[in-house]
Design an enzyme around this catalytic site. Sequence first.
Site, PDB file in Angstrom:
ATOM      1  N   ALA A 295      20.558  79.687  27.570  1.00 32.66           N
ATOM      2  CA  ALA A 295      21.427  78.509  27.392  1.00 32.66           C
ATOM      3  C   ALA A 295      21.986  78.355  25.972  1.00 32.66           C
ATOM      4  O   ALA A 295      22.533  77.300  25.644  1.00 32.66           O
ATOM      5  CB  ALA A 295      20.732  77.228  27.812  1.00 32.66           C
ATOM      6  N   ALA A 296      21.882  79.407  25.166  1.00 31.38           N
ATOM      7  CA  ALA A 296      22.486  79.329  23.823  1.00 31.38           C
ATOM      8  C   ALA A 296      23.999  79.112  23.955  1.00 31.38           C
ATOM      9  O   ALA A 296      24.591  78.292  23.247  1.00 31.38           O
ATOM     10  CB  ALA A 296      22.209  80.615  23.055  1.00 31.38           C
ATOM     11  N   GLY A 297      24.600  79.840  24.909  1.00 30.92           N
ATOM     12  CA  GLY A 297      26.045  79.694  25.123  1.00 30.92           C
ATOM     13  C   GLY A 297      26.393  78.299  25.625  1.00 30.92           C
ATOM     14  O   GLY A 297      27.422  77.726  25.257  1.00 30.92           O
ATOM     15  N   ASP A 298      25.534  77.740  26.458  1.00 33.29           N
ATOM     16  CA  ASP A 298      25.790  76.391  26.991  1.00 33.29           C
ATOM     17  C   ASP A 298      25.724  75.355  25.868  1.00 33.29           C
ATOM     18  O   ASP A 298      26.544  74.433  25.802  1.00 33.29           O
ATOM     19  CB  ASP A 298      24.760  76.032  28.072  1.00 33.29           C
ATOM     20  CG  ASP A 298      24.742  77.043  29.204  1.00 33.29           C
ATOM     21  OD1 ASP A 298      25.801  77.648  29.469  1.00 33.29           O
ATOM     22  OD2 ASP A 298      23.678  77.253  29.797  1.00 33.29           O
TER      23      ASP A 298
END
Length: 311
Positions: free
Chosen positions: A255-258
């Site tokens: 979820a780094a991109g989220d």
Amino acid sequence: MKNICVIGSLNIDLVATVERFPKPGETITGKDFSTFTGGKGANQAVALGRLGANVEMIGKVGDDFYGRKYLKVLEDNGVKTRGIGIEAGVSTGVALIEVESSGNNRIVVIPGANGKVDIEFINDKMNYILENDIFLFQLEIPLDTVEYCIKKIKETQQTSGREKIVILDPAPAIQIKDELLKCVDYITPNETEIEILTGIKITNQDNIKKAAYILLDRGVKTVIAKAGGKGAYIVERNKFFHAPAPKVNVVDTTAAGDSFNAGFAFSLSQDKELEEAIRFANAVASLSVTAKGAQEAMPTIKQVQDFIKTW
Ligand code: RIB
């Protein structure tokens, strides 16, 4: 502050921590197992809620234990849930996730109720959706629903004269029609996704520029290329800007991109310049990888502000 709407997926993440990923056909013993709320859409919504945004989520959960529990999780994190449907006879979306010691992950998603977010459902929620100013999409609900909803949003921008900003996270990456790309203000691929979308392998900044120009030629207004620990890039016809990411102790990159997209949208909702928005997004994403889980690891606005002061 502008209002933000996330139209996308809600999953339950079943996470196994392993020393290393198993090879095909190999059985290994993992280190531990946890269950978290996840899904690229809901992760973005919860991250926005923690930052203090005016945010609502449109999507579906199943009529099961996890689905009912999920609504409370969103509400506890400041996300409006009037646009969440409960689909009978289908399970809530599930993601099977393995996280290595390095923090890298591998994910398999079973869509469940996310696969039932159809055009009829979107039409039913359209009044809620169009009350907002900034819209975040990912690709864990049916693509024709995403296409339809984005087109409706942009038609409303034309007829109302009120700006409607569309941010598309092309994850998981699939081929997207130019017709859709023309309606997208910001596309936010990571290095793998940009390669799938353009066929260009990303090994350096020149490749990023070349690949992003392909997306610009196809109609997107701005490419925000996410490069993990290397930060992020803004690519427009007359702009190429790199914001490096701060160094942190990486525990879990899920979820780094989220969280990056949430930070980016939050900054835009406060009318910040693009350069400042991707620096802020880098800070949110960097903090999110220092703890386990998707939504569990999303920082509050206070944590982000304190972190930026020390950076
Ligand atoms: O981006 C991370 C998310 O991808 C996880 O929470 C998982 O649910 C998958 O959708």
